[in-house]
Design a protein around this motif. Structure first.
Motif, PDB file in Angstrom:
ATOM      1  N   ALA A   7       0.834  -1.205   0.000  1.00 14.34           N
ATOM      2  CA  ALA A   7       0.000   0.000   0.000  1.00 14.34           C
ATOM      3  C   ALA A   7       0.867   1.252   0.000  1.00 14.34           C
ATOM      4  CB  ALA A   7      -0.926  -0.007   1.205  1.00 14.34           C
ATOM      5  N   TYR A   8       1.927   1.210   0.779  1.00 16.72           N
ATOM      6  CA  TYR A   8       2.859   2.353   0.824  1.00 16.72           C
ATOM      7  C   TYR A   8       3.503   2.579  -0.540  1.00 16.72           C
ATOM      8  CZ  TYR A   8       7.004   5.068   1.972  1.00 16.72           C
ATOM      9  OH  TYR A   8       7.987   6.019   2.001  1.00 16.72           O
ATOM     10  N   ALA A  11       0.974   3.989  -2.967  1.00 15.13           N
ATOM     11  CA  ALA A  11       0.709   5.394  -2.663  1.00 15.13           C
ATOM     12  C   ALA A  11       1.845   6.289  -3.157  1.00 15.13           C
ATOM     13  CB  ALA A  11       0.493   5.576  -1.163  1.00 15.13           C
ATOM     14  N   CYS A  12       3.073   5.818  -2.959  1.00 14.62           N
ATOM     15  CA  CYS A  12       4.231   6.593  -3.437  1.00 14.62           C
ATOM     16  C   CYS A  12       4.226   6.713  -4.952  1.00 14.62           C
ATOM     17  CB  CYS A  12       5.534   5.956  -2.960  1.00 14.62           C
ATOM     18  SG  CYS A  12       5.847   6.222  -1.209  1.00 14.62           S
TER      19      CYS A  12
END
Length: 86
Positions: A7-8, A11-12
């Protein structure tokens, strides 16, 4: 843990993808601003050259007028040899 990292990462990537057009626009705007600054830096030099050219042309024209007037006065005031004899 793996889901959070995924998810990180997503998102990035999303933020990076969203920011790229903004970065491109800012780069173009910065280049345009730099070009404008360069033109503004050259303006005083060009203005000084223009003033010098106009002043020199005016001075030369004034010299020509004075010389022509002096020659005209000299020609009008001169007496020919025949008039001196008479």
């Amino acid at each position: 843990m793996r889901a959070a990292a995924s998810a990180y990462s997503a998102a990035c990537r999303g933020v990076d993808t969203a920011i790229q057009p903004l970065i491109s626009e800012l780069t173009a705007a910065t280049k345009a601003a730099d070009a404008s600054i360069q033109e503004l830096k050259r303006a005083p030099v060009l203005a000084k050259r223009y003033v010098m050219v106009v002043a020199t042309a005016f001075f030369i024209l004034a010299l020509i007028c004075v010389y022509s007037t002096m020659r005209l006065i000299d020609a009008a005031g001169s007496v020919s040899a025949q008039e001196k004899v008479n």
